[in-house]
Design a protein around this motif. Structure first.
Motif, short mmCIF file in Angstrom:
data_model
loop_
_atom_site.label_atom_id
_atom_site.label_comp_id
_atom_site.label_asym_id
_atom_site.label_seq_id
_atom_site.Cartn_x
_atom_site.Cartn_y
_atom_site.Cartn_z
N ALA A 293 -5.84 -36.43 -12.46
CA ALA A 293 -5.45 -37.40 -13.49
C ALA A 293 -6.53 -37.51 -14.57
CB ALA A 293 -5.20 -38.76 -12.84
N HIS A 294 -7.79 -37.44 -14.16
CA HIS A 294 -8.89 -37.52 -15.12
C HIS A 294 -8.85 -36.33 -16.08
CE1 HIS A 294 -12.59 -39.05 -16.67
NE2 HIS A 294 -13.35 -38.04 -16.24
N TYR A 295 -8.63 -35.15 -15.54
CA TYR A 295 -8.52 -33.97 -16.40
C TYR A 295 -7.36 -34.12 -17.38
CZ TYR A 295 -7.58 -29.24 -17.97
OH TYR A 295 -7.34 -28.14 -18.77
N GLU A 296 -6.22 -34.55 -16.89
CA GLU A 296 -5.04 -34.64 -17.75
C GLU A 296 -5.20 -35.71 -18.82
OE1 GLU A 296 -1.85 -35.06 -14.93
OE2 GLU A 296 -1.74 -32.89 -14.57
N ALA A 297 -5.92 -36.80 -18.47
CA ALA A 297 -6.15 -37.85 -19.46
C ALA A 297 -7.07 -37.36 -20.57
CB ALA A 297 -6.76 -39.07 -18.78
N LEU A 298 -8.06 -36.53 -20.22
CA LEU A 298 -9.01 -36.04 -21.22
C LEU A 298 -8.44 -34.88 -22.04
CD1 LEU A 298 -12.33 -36.05 -19.14
CD2 LEU A 298 -11.67 -37.65 -20.95
N SER A 299 -7.71 -33.99 -21.39
CA SER A 299 -7.24 -32.79 -22.07
C SER A 299 -5.88 -32.97 -22.73
CB SER A 299 -7.15 -31.63 -21.07
OG SER A 299 -6.10 -31.86 -20.13
N GLY A 300 -5.09 -33.92 -22.22
CA GLY A 300 -3.74 -34.08 -22.74
C GLY A 300 -2.78 -33.02 -22.26
N GLU A 301 -3.22 -32.23 -21.27
CA GLU A 301 -2.41 -31.14 -20.74
C GLU A 301 -2.36 -31.22 -19.22
OE1 GLU A 301 -0.76 -29.04 -22.53
OE2 GLU A 301 -1.61 -29.50 -24.51
N PRO A 302 -1.34 -30.63 -18.59
CA PRO A 302 -1.30 -30.61 -17.11
C PRO A 302 -2.45 -29.78 -16.56
CG PRO A 302 0.84 -30.05 -18.06
CD PRO A 302 -0.14 -30.00 -19.17
N ALA A 303 -2.90 -30.13 -15.38
CA ALA A 303 -3.89 -29.31 -14.68
C ALA A 303 -3.25 -27.98 -14.29
CB ALA A 303 -4.39 -30.04 -13.43
N PRO A 304 -4.05 -26.93 -14.06
CA PRO A 304 -3.47 -25.64 -13.67
C PRO A 304 -2.56 -25.70 -12.45
CG PRO A 304 -5.73 -25.34 -14.35
CD PRO A 304 -5.49 -26.83 -14.35
N VAL A 305 -2.90 -26.55 -11.47
CA VAL A 305 -2.05 -26.64 -10.28
C VAL A 305 -0.71 -27.30 -10.60
CG1 VAL A 305 -3.90 -26.61 -8.56
CG2 VAL A 305 -3.18 -28.79 -9.58
N ARG A 306 -0.60 -27.88 -11.82
CA ARG A 306 0.66 -28.48 -12.26
C ARG A 306 1.26 -27.71 -13.43
NH1 ARG A 306 -0.84 -35.00 -11.89
NH2 ARG A 306 -0.96 -35.06 -9.60
N GLY A 307 0.81 -26.46 -13.60
CA GLY A 307 1.42 -25.61 -14.60
C GLY A 307 0.64 -25.44 -15.88
#
Length: 359
Positions: A293-307
């Motif tokens: 969730a932290h990655y997605e909040a900062l990047s605005g994109e899904p994490a690799p494990v979520r596509g």
């Protein structure tokens, strides 16, 4: 409170004033029981870290000693040697024979790496640095020993349909200590042991420009400061403060030691079906959820494990820092791998360890 290492095991009184070399000289190769020699080596050296000047944990001592005892017994039982060799006479033929056994038993890559690490420690104790070679030198193929450093699937609770907040409330009603610890994991992305050791009063301190932070000491003694910058983080600390009986107390049940509290933590999760076998999740999966969730909040994109493609190197670095890892690439263990061609950008400034957005 200053960090304290576990004391070294007491030596035999007859060894007083003797160096390890003088002690070992009393046990002549070919005349002494090899397993007795191994016990002497364990007494002398097992508390020591093999690469650093520090004392290792009780868990590491226990696992290393158990493995080495089994290793020498298995040289006779499984590898076909007529006798158990003196540990000081360990040779390449012994290592190769046991690696062949491990290949036949299809041991997990992480297990093979751990066993080789334990053997390197033994080799250093007997002055044979470099005796234990790389796995490839013993004819092992990469899949036989390489760990998958990057997550291959989403381990989060949300991915398995487990509602974290609802489950934590249920656990709180059953065991408030474990419920409070899980609340801290959900808010800060802590490890299980970090949450149980957290002192919800004493560990919240001012930290310069970051303001009020939770001070967390992780693996290897690395300290990280996590800002108390969201209602969720403050609520998790407030809940934990309801549980402790003193302002300097850790979160675990004060009637028991750390080992018992960790076992209790595992028991409670198992009781609620929070295991990989039953519901497909573990306590560490909750940490995965926070870091993803932290990655997605900062990047605005899904994490690799979520596509997603995982191309935001700054966000990956921030995830590694939040998790308490020294290497940015360690974020892959939670997020999944990014394209290796993108690499990291060492010159980019790290992002602040702000509160993760939890699904």
């Amino acid at each position: 409170m200053p960090r304290r290492h576990a004391p070294s095991p007491p030596r035999c009184p007859a060894w007083a004033g003797l160096t390890p070399q003088q002690i070992l000289a009393r046990y002549r190769p070919g005349h002494s029981d090899p397993l007795q020699v191994l016990e002497v080596l364990l007494t002398l050296f097992n508390s020591q870290h093999t690469a650093r000047e520090k004392i290792v944990s009780h868990k590491t001592r226990y696992e290393r000693a158990s493995f080495l005892r089994r290793f020498f017994r298995d040289l006779k039982r499984k590898a076909g040697f007529a006798t158990v060799p003196d540990p000081r006479g360990l040779r390449q033929k012994h290592l190769q024979a046991m690696i062949t056994v491990w290949q036949q038993e299809r041991l997990a890559p992480a297990t093979v790496q751990t066993y080789l690490s334990f053997l390197r420690g033994l080799a250093s104790w007997i002055g044979k640095h470099g005796l234990v070679r790389s796995p490839a030198a013993y004819g092992m193929e990469a899949p036989d020993y390489q760990r998958h450093e990057n997550a291959l699937r989403d381990h989060s609770w949300s991915a398995q349909g487990v509602g974290a907040q609802e489950v934590i409330e249920q656990i709180w009603a059953f065991d408030r200590y474990v419920g409070a610890a899980l609340g801290l994991i959900l808010a800060f992305g802590l490890r299980r042991k970090e949450s149980v050791l957290c002192r919800p009063y004493a560990h919240v301190q001012d930290h310069g420009a970051s303001g009020r932070c939770l001070r967390v000491t992780g693996k290897g003694g690395r300290v990280r400061w996590l800002p108390v910058d969201s209602p969720q983080r403050q609520a998790a600390l407030d809940a934990a403060r309801q549980v402790v009986d003193r302002t300097d107390a850790p979160l675990g049940d004060p009637a028991h030691d750390l080992r018992h509290n960790l076992r209790r933590f595992d028991y409670v999760l198992q009781r609620f079906g929070l295991t990989r076998a039953e519901r497909g999740v573990t306590a560490h999966g909750l940490r995965h959820q926070v870091l993803i969730a932290h990655y997605e909040a900062l990047s605005g994109e899904p994490a690799p494990v979520r596509g997603g493609d995982g191309k935001d190197s700054e966000a990956r670095r921030a995830v590694a820092e939040l998790a308490g890892h020294a290497r940015p690439r360690a974020s892959g263990a939670y997020l999944g791998g990014a394209d290796a061609k993108r690499g990291e950008t060492p010159s980019a400034p790290p992002r602040p360890l702000t509160s993760p957005r939890t699904p």
